[in-house]
Design a protein around this motif. Sequence first.
Motif, PDB file in Angstrom:
ATOM      1  N   HIS A 119      26.591  29.931  19.598  1.00 13.57           N
ATOM      2  CA  HIS A 119      25.272  30.612  19.380  1.00 13.57           C
ATOM      3  C   HIS A 119      24.820  30.439  20.825  1.00 13.57           C
ATOM      4  O   HIS A 119      25.131  29.552  21.927  1.00 13.57           O
ATOM      5  CB  HIS A 119      24.395  29.280  18.852  1.00 13.57           C
ATOM      6  CG  HIS A 119      24.566  29.198  17.742  1.00 13.57           C
ATOM      7  ND1 HIS A 119      23.867  29.281  16.428  1.00 13.57           N
ATOM      8  CD2 HIS A 119      25.577  28.171  17.225  1.00 13.57           C
ATOM      9  CE1 HIS A 119      24.276  28.965  15.415  1.00 13.57           C
ATOM     10  NE2 HIS A 119      25.340  27.943  15.790  1.00 13.57           N
ATOM     11  N   GLU A 123      24.593  34.895  17.332  1.00 18.56           N
ATOM     12  CA  GLU A 123      25.816  33.872  17.153  1.00 18.56           C
ATOM     13  C   GLU A 123      27.071  34.694  16.819  1.00 18.56           C
ATOM     14  O   GLU A 123      26.934  35.814  16.259  1.00 18.56           O
ATOM     15  CB  GLU A 123      25.250  32.782  16.076  1.00 18.56           C
ATOM     16  CG  GLU A 123      25.357  33.496  14.757  1.00 18.56           C
ATOM     17  CD  GLU A 123      24.798  32.449  13.581  1.00 18.56           C
ATOM     18  OE1 GLU A 123      25.426  32.569  12.506  1.00 18.56           O
ATOM     19  OE2 GLU A 123      24.018  31.712  13.825  1.00 18.56           O
ATOM     20  N   HIS A 170      29.250  23.772  15.511  1.00 17.46           N
ATOM     21  CA  HIS A 170      28.146  24.628  16.035  1.00 17.46           C
ATOM     22  C   HIS A 170      28.033  24.298  17.543  1.00 17.46           C
ATOM     23  O   HIS A 170      27.440  23.063  17.799  1.00 17.46           O
ATOM     24  CB  HIS A 170      26.867  24.561  15.305  1.00 17.46           C
ATOM     25  CG  HIS A 170      27.015  25.087  13.982  1.00 17.46           C
ATOM     26  ND1 HIS A 170      26.342  26.261  13.568  1.00 17.46           N
ATOM     27  CD2 HIS A 170      27.379  24.615  12.782  1.00 17.46           C
ATOM     28  CE1 HIS A 170      26.688  26.509  12.367  1.00 17.46           C
ATOM     29  NE2 HIS A 170      27.348  25.614  11.811  1.00 17.46           N
ATOM     30  N   PHE A 216      26.043  25.519  20.940  1.00 18.79           N
ATOM     31  CA  PHE A 216      24.940  26.233  21.545  1.00 18.79           C
ATOM     32  C   PHE A 216      25.019  26.411  23.128  1.00 18.79           C
ATOM     33  O   PHE A 216      24.905  25.488  23.913  1.00 18.79           O
ATOM     34  CB  PHE A 216      23.655  25.485  21.222  1.00 18.79           C
ATOM     35  CG  PHE A 216      23.276  25.416  19.888  1.00 18.79           C
ATOM     36  CD1 PHE A 216      22.693  26.150  19.119  1.00 18.79           C
ATOM     37  CD2 PHE A 216      24.056  24.392  18.860  1.00 18.79           C
ATOM     38  CE1 PHE A 216      22.596  26.125  17.883  1.00 18.79           C
ATOM     39  CE2 PHE A 216      23.909  24.227  17.670  1.00 18.79           C
ATOM     40  CZ  PHE A 216      23.067  25.282  16.870  1.00 18.79           C
TER      41      PHE A 216
END
Length: 368
Positions: free
Chosen positions: A82, A88, A194, A196
């Motif tokens: 992301h 993303e 995930h 970021f």
Amino acid sequence: MDIPAYDVIVVGAGPAGSAAAMRCARKGFKTLLLEKARTPRVKACTGMIMSRMAQGLIRQEFGDIPGEVLADSPYLKGYVIHVPGAGEETIESKAPFAWRDRLDHWMNAKVKEAGGEVWDGVRVDEVGQDATGCGLVLQTASGERELRARWLVGADGAASTVRKHLVPDLVVHYGEAVQEYHRCRLDMDKGWFHAFFPADYAPFYFSAYRKDGFAVVEIGSRKEQMGPFMQLARETLAGDFGFAAGSVARRRDGCVEPALLRQLLSGQFAPASGNALLAGDAAGLIMPVTGEGIGLAVQSGVWAAAAIEESAATGRTVIDCYQTKLSAIMETIRGFYHVARTLREKADSKRDYLFWVAQTWRRTLDVG
């Protein structure tokens, strides 16, 4: 009093130290693996065996990772990168998803099976060298002990005691990593990691994933950035993934990361001295951008053992043997290092930043 003698003493029982001790013991060297903590011990680490190099080397050196070492989703499906404000990108890539305390404990057991000794709860206080080898002064539960070995491998992590004794004038800067385990909502499918990458913090990132009933939040950054970066992480996860921003962590672990790549790549710092070698985080070996370290740790541990074996057989210095083996992976790291240094410029255009981060992540997975 006689001082016990070993062919090889390895300090630090993580993946790098276990790999070095395992290979040395298998080759018939009298080998001792030392660990400061009582094992199994907590280690702040995601536990994903992400690169082809890491997966292949662990299988080659230790065998298949047993099920009890892995999380309740034993394999990651992949990664979601992301960049807030740019979107993303999803990268599918299967990877074993382990608990590091269990992984390291399993590796230590393999060292014992290979004929090596493993001592835990032992602190190294002094390291010295002379023409015949290396000497250590240890603190054990029963008091102070002295040991000697022909060769020494320092695999004792980012704040390595062995490194401090071998290169006392080396100035080391550290980043920080924090890992929090929460019992709260996190709207992410199990099996996906995930990451970021907020442009204002380039090239650092925070990550979130689900593991054995926990919502896990991790951050790596400079020390002075940690507070606001953690606040940003909580707010982002609360806004987009249902995380409870005020959740109190059930467990909070942390560690430091050495920033040694500039000195390592320029030759200002050599991960070897006399008959002593450094491996893994102690050598500053970490992949820029992604922070992948397990593959580099195991590879450097294997090469340290191979260098000892070659030096014993040929009379060539163990430093030369080790540096030759490290040279190939150092060129790979150099490429990633240059990318990491330019990512701040890419962050000015968030879409470019997303593209370059995702490409770099894919390249890391493919190392090996």
